[in-house]
Design a protein around this motif. Sequence first.
Motif, PDB file in Angstrom:
ATOM      1  N   LYS A 114      -1.506  -2.381  -7.429  1.00  0.00           N
ATOM      2  CA  LYS A 114      -1.570  -2.654  -5.998  1.00  0.00           C
ATOM      3  C   LYS A 114      -2.801  -3.481  -5.658  1.00  0.00           C
ATOM      4  O   LYS A 114      -2.716  -4.439  -4.885  1.00  0.00           O
ATOM      5  CB  LYS A 114      -1.601  -1.352  -5.201  1.00  0.00           C
ATOM      6  N   ASP A 145      -2.397   2.252  -8.511  1.00  0.00           N
ATOM      7  CA  ASP A 145      -3.443   1.680  -7.661  1.00  0.00           C
ATOM      8  C   ASP A 145      -4.013   0.375  -8.216  1.00  0.00           C
ATOM      9  O   ASP A 145      -4.337  -0.532  -7.448  1.00  0.00           O
ATOM     10  CB  ASP A 145      -4.571   2.687  -7.439  1.00  0.00           C
ATOM     11  N   ARG A 193       0.828  -1.219   0.000  1.00  0.00           N
ATOM     12  CA  ARG A 193       0.000   0.000   0.000  1.00  0.00           C
ATOM     13  C   ARG A 193       0.858   1.262   0.000  1.00  0.00           C
ATOM     14  O   ARG A 193       0.483   2.272  -0.580  1.00  0.00           O
ATOM     15  CB  ARG A 193      -0.948  -0.003   1.197  1.00  0.00           C
TER      16      ARG A 193
END
Length: 82
Positions: A55, A52, A45
């Motif tokens: 992730k 994003d 994170r």
Amino acid sequence: MLGLWQQDIEWLEAISQDEDARALFLRMAALSQAGRLEPFLTELRRDEELDDQTKGTVAELAQDEAFLMAVADYLRTTDHLH
């Protein structure tokens, strides 16, 4: 059904051929099995180099213990065959 099985094998083989992916999946599997995945997810994170979407995908895969064990088993088995 055969088509899905073939896609799974192709995906697993792609992981086995990419050293970075191989190392990542083996690390996630080991951490998952040891119950130590949360620090990895925290670092994921915080990683500012990853977008994003990446992730999210890695976090989702990391939390699927059955998937990680299947990948790790495939990687260990194919390592002996290559």
